[in-house]
Design a protein around this motif. Structure first.
Motif, PDB file in Angstrom:
ATOM      1  N   ALA A 109     -15.488  69.928  72.964  1.00 37.01           N
ATOM      2  CA  ALA A 109     -15.079  71.330  73.100  1.00 37.01           C
ATOM      3  C   ALA A 109     -15.494  72.158  71.879  1.00 37.01           C
ATOM      4  N   VAL A 110     -15.179  71.649  70.696  1.00 34.07           N
ATOM      5  CA  VAL A 110     -15.480  72.396  69.479  1.00 34.07           C
ATOM      6  C   VAL A 110     -16.965  72.284  69.189  1.00 34.07           C
ATOM      7  N   GLY A 111     -17.604  73.409  69.053  1.00 34.25           N
ATOM      8  CA  GLY A 111     -19.035  73.356  68.772  1.00 34.25           C
ATOM      9  C   GLY A 111     -19.557  74.719  68.413  1.00 34.25           C
ATOM     10  N   LEU A 112     -20.836  74.931  68.683  1.00 34.91           N
ATOM     11  CA  LEU A 112     -21.434  76.215  68.352  1.00 34.91           C
ATOM     12  C   LEU A 112     -20.691  77.350  69.030  1.00 34.91           C
ATOM     13  N   GLY A 113     -20.170  77.081  70.225  1.00 34.23           N
ATOM     14  CA  GLY A 113     -19.435  78.108  70.961  1.00 34.23           C
ATOM     15  C   GLY A 113     -18.278  78.668  70.161  1.00 34.23           C
ATOM     16  N   ASN A 114     -17.599  77.795  69.423  1.00 32.97           N
ATOM     17  CA  ASN A 114     -16.435  78.244  68.667  1.00 32.97           C
ATOM     18  C   ASN A 114     -16.815  79.156  67.526  1.00 32.97           C
ATOM     19  N   ILE A 126     -28.342  72.637  79.252  1.00 30.25           N
ATOM     20  CA  ILE A 126     -27.604  73.119  78.085  1.00 30.25           C
ATOM     21  C   ILE A 126     -27.998  72.315  76.848  1.00 30.25           C
ATOM     22  N   TYR A 134     -29.306  73.679  73.303  1.00 37.43           N
ATOM     23  CA  TYR A 134     -28.236  73.519  72.318  1.00 37.43           C
ATOM     24  C   TYR A 134     -28.742  72.698  71.122  1.00 37.43           C
ATOM     25  N   PHE A 193     -17.125  77.662  78.601  1.00 37.77           N
ATOM     26  CA  PHE A 193     -18.127  77.015  77.746  1.00 37.77           C
ATOM     27  C   PHE A 193     -17.439  76.295  76.594  1.00 37.77           C
ATOM     28  N   SER A 194     -16.475  76.972  75.988  1.00 36.18           N
ATOM     29  CA  SER A 194     -15.835  76.407  74.813  1.00 36.18           C
ATOM     30  C   SER A 194     -15.050  75.140  75.145  1.00 36.18           C
ATOM     31  N   SER A 251     -15.885  73.096  77.369  1.00 37.68           N
ATOM     32  CA  SER A 251     -16.855  72.174  77.992  1.00 37.68           C
ATOM     33  C   SER A 251     -16.563  71.944  79.470  1.00 37.68           C
ATOM     34  N   LEU A 252     -16.157  72.999  80.172  1.00 37.47           N
ATOM     35  CA  LEU A 252     -15.802  72.837  81.581  1.00 37.47           C
ATOM     36  C   LEU A 252     -16.960  73.176  82.496  1.00 37.47           C
ATOM     37  N   MET A 260     -19.182  71.190  84.209  1.00 37.58           N
ATOM     38  CA  MET A 260     -20.336  70.319  84.459  1.00 37.58           C
ATOM     39  C   MET A 260     -20.011  68.844  84.276  1.00 37.58           C
ATOM     40  N   ALA A 292     -18.405  67.129  81.856  1.00 38.42           N
ATOM     41  CA  ALA A 292     -18.332  66.458  80.556  1.00 38.42           C
ATOM     42  C   ALA A 292     -16.929  65.873  80.360  1.00 38.42           C
ATOM     43  N   SER A 306     -20.793  67.791  70.182  1.00 41.49           N
ATOM     44  CA  SER A 306     -21.019  68.432  71.476  1.00 41.49           C
ATOM     45  C   SER A 306     -22.298  67.921  72.147  1.00 41.49           C
ATOM     46  N   LEU A 329     -22.699  66.095  75.907  1.00 41.34           N
ATOM     47  CA  LEU A 329     -23.619  66.559  76.938  1.00 41.34           C
ATOM     48  C   LEU A 329     -24.526  65.417  77.405  1.00 41.34           C
TER      49      LEU A 329
HETATM   50  N1  TRP Z   1     -18.019  73.260  74.169  1.00 40.63           N
HETATM   51  C1  TRP Z   1     -19.167  73.211  73.317  1.00 40.63           C
HETATM   52  C2  TRP Z   1     -19.162  74.428  72.412  1.00 40.63           C
HETATM   53  O1  TRP Z   1     -18.258  75.204  72.418  1.00 40.63           O
HETATM   54  C3  TRP Z   1     -20.451  73.109  74.060  1.00 40.63           C
HETATM   55  C4  TRP Z   1     -20.432  72.029  75.079  1.00 40.63           C
HETATM   56  C5  TRP Z   1     -20.441  70.713  74.863  1.00 40.63           C
HETATM   57  C6  TRP Z   1     -20.370  72.182  76.456  1.00 40.63           C
HETATM   58  N2  TRP Z   1     -20.373  70.024  76.037  1.00 40.63           N
HETATM   59  C7  TRP Z   1     -20.326  70.901  77.020  1.00 40.63           C
HETATM   60  C8  TRP Z   1     -20.299  73.289  77.244  1.00 40.63           C
HETATM   61  C9  TRP Z   1     -20.209  70.749  78.372  1.00 40.63           C
HETATM   62  C10 TRP Z   1     -20.208  73.139  78.608  1.00 40.63           C
HETATM   63  C11 TRP Z   1     -20.144  71.874  79.174  1.00 40.63           C
HETATM   64  O2  TRP Z   1     -20.071  74.624  71.671  1.00 40.63           O
END
Ligand code: TRP
Length: 460
Positions: free
Chosen positions: A36-41, A113, A117, A234-235, A237-238, A240, A242, A332, A336
């Motif tokens: 969950a925690v990643g570039l998105g955050n 992604i 990413y 996205f944040s 990770s929903l 797809m 994961a 992250s 993926l």
């Molecule tokens: N959640 C990650 C972020 O915030 C990115 C990420 C990792 C992601 N795995 C994922 C987003 C699966 C969507 C689905 O940077």
């Protein structure tokens, strides 16, 4: 000891016998938070907050995360744990044959992604290394434009992909879990330290004000709603599979609703604290104009520029910042790739290291497109993140809510009686609240994706 024992004995109830397992609840949580925690955050959250009304957007985001994100997160965990499979098998087994093709869509989304990413993670790696060997470039804008695409970008993208493949090849417990159990606590400590330091900067007040004073007038638009919802997806990770895949390695007695809440709190916490670093730093140095220019502007131009202007202190602080970002990014990319690898293992009976190498190699090749052309990166982001994830979320919400008769029982397995009482409400949120919201998102994002395609493919 008893924790470990229940984990192994009850494990046989899920999935294939001999399926890999997390070694502890903490390990699973760290891996899920790592995803969950990643570039998105740090990259998108601050940007969206500042563009859409400061704290008003932050509030909206919190509400969406817990009212919509957490229910969908629970649904993904339920699908994964109930089936003990990766997305394709999970949908086939729990929802019916006709749903299996959506599993392929998930894997495609994950691969796309990851492809871009990893390029962005490569930029992060580059900045982290730059800080160790030399001061930050004074002209960060030019520096960034020069390294964002082409040879240097490819080099760092390949390094990121190689590390990702190595970790995934080692497996769930000794690869993914071990990495996240170290990197997530480290990231959090670094960020809190940086936020405290940032509070001492003269001139940061204006930054806090921009971030933390709610501007409600900017809040009430479909665009803000759509942007915040897709950011929450996205944040977390929903959309797809994961989280679904990670849950397929859980024992029957895991408390899915509670773990979902923990993951969401940690994810929001990191995004919020990152904002407490980014805004005062950028404003203290008067670099705010670059922030609104673009999403990457804040992270890869304004901040390095600010660190450069601070001299020695900036170099140390900047190094810590980019190392934290790197930890978030690597955990992250690993999640993926795991979706793709796990599916190849389940559906094609490939061995883990072989699957990791094939998938990693292939995704690196797709990623070259983004590494050579930042417009391609933007286009893939618009398609995969903004369109495919909401679509995936819709599939998961509708599938679990309408096609999985034992959904409530599955979600309640391992949960406390108090939580079990709330699960009917959970199902109704999935049935009637989530779908219209995601349709609003798609209504906003599909034209944007088409526009990104037009920019890329040369129209006007
Ligand atoms: N959640 C990650 C972020 O915030 C990115 C990420 C990792 C992601 N795995 C994922 C987003 C699966 C969507 C689905 O940077």
């Amino acid at each position: 000891m008893s924790d470990q024992q229940t984990a192994t004995t009850s494990a046989s109830a899920t999935g294939e016998p001999g399926r890999e397992q997390w070694t502890s609840r903490f390990g699973f949580i760290m891996a899920a938070v790592g995803s969950a925690v990643g570039l998105g955050n740090m990259w998108r959250f601050a940007y969206i907050a500042s563009e859409h009304g400061g704290a008003a957007a932050v509030l909206l985001y919190v509400v969406l995360t817990f009212a919509v994100g957490v229910p969908v997160l629970i649904a993904e965990l339920v699908l994964g744990r109930a089936s003990g499979r990766s997305p394709i098998g999970a949908m086939r087994k729990e929802l019916g044959r006709g749903w299996a093709p959506f599993g392929f869509l998930f894997i495609l989304a994950g691969a796309l992604i990851l492809s871009y990413y990893a390029v962005i993670a490569g930029w992060v790696l580059r900045y982290a290394l730059v800080a160790i060997t030399s001061p930050f470039p004074a002209d960060a804008g030019t520096y960034f434009t020069d390294m964002a695409a082409g040879g240097p970008a490819i080099l760092f993208q390949i390094v990121i992909m190689a590390v990702t493949v190595l970790v995934v090849a080692r497996g769930v417990g000794s690869g993914i879990e071990r990495l996240s159990s170290f990197m997530m606590p480290a990231l959090f400590l670094i960020l809190v330290g940086l936020a405290i330091w940032a509070a001492t900067l003269p001139g940061g007040d204006e930054g806090y004000a921009y971030y933390l004073v709610p501007r409600f007038s900017e809040l009430f638009s479909l665009e803000t709603l759509a942007a915040s919802t897709s950011q929450a997806f996205f944040s977390l990770s929903l959309g797809m599979g994961a989280m679904l895949t990670f849950a397929s390695y859980l024992p029957r007695d895991a408390n899915l609703p509670r773990d979902s809440a923990t993951i969401a709190i940690a994810d929001f916490g990191v995004a919020f604290v990152a904002g407490l670093v980014v805004f005062p730093v950028v404003y203290a140095l008067g670099l705010q104009s670059a922030v609104s220019g673009s999403t990457v502007g804040a992270l890869f131009i304004s901040l390095p520029g600010a660190f450069a202007a601070m001299g020695g202190v900036g170099r140390v602080v900047g190094m810590f910042f980019f190392v934290a970002l790197l930890f978030g990014a690597i955990t992250s990319t690993v999640s993926l790739l795991e979706v793709v690898v796990s599916s190849m293992m389940d559906e094609r009976k490939l061995r883990r290291p072989v699957a990791a190498l094939i998938a990693g190699g292939f995704i690196t090749l797709i990623g070259l497109w983004s590494a050579l052309d930042t417009n391609a990166l933007g286009f893939l982001d618009a398609i995969a993140n903004s369109v495919m994830l909401p679509l995936g979320g819709l599939v998961i919400a509708l599938g679990v809510a309408w096609k999985m008769p034992n959904a409530i029982a599955e979600a309640g397995t391992g949960a406390s009686p108090r939580i079990v009482k709330l699960l009917t409400g959970w199902l109704w949120v999935l049935r009637i609240a989530v779908p219209p919201l995601l349709i609003v998102v798609l209504y906003e994002t599909i034209p944007a994706a088409i526009e990104a395609g037009r920019v890329l493919f040369g129209g006007s």
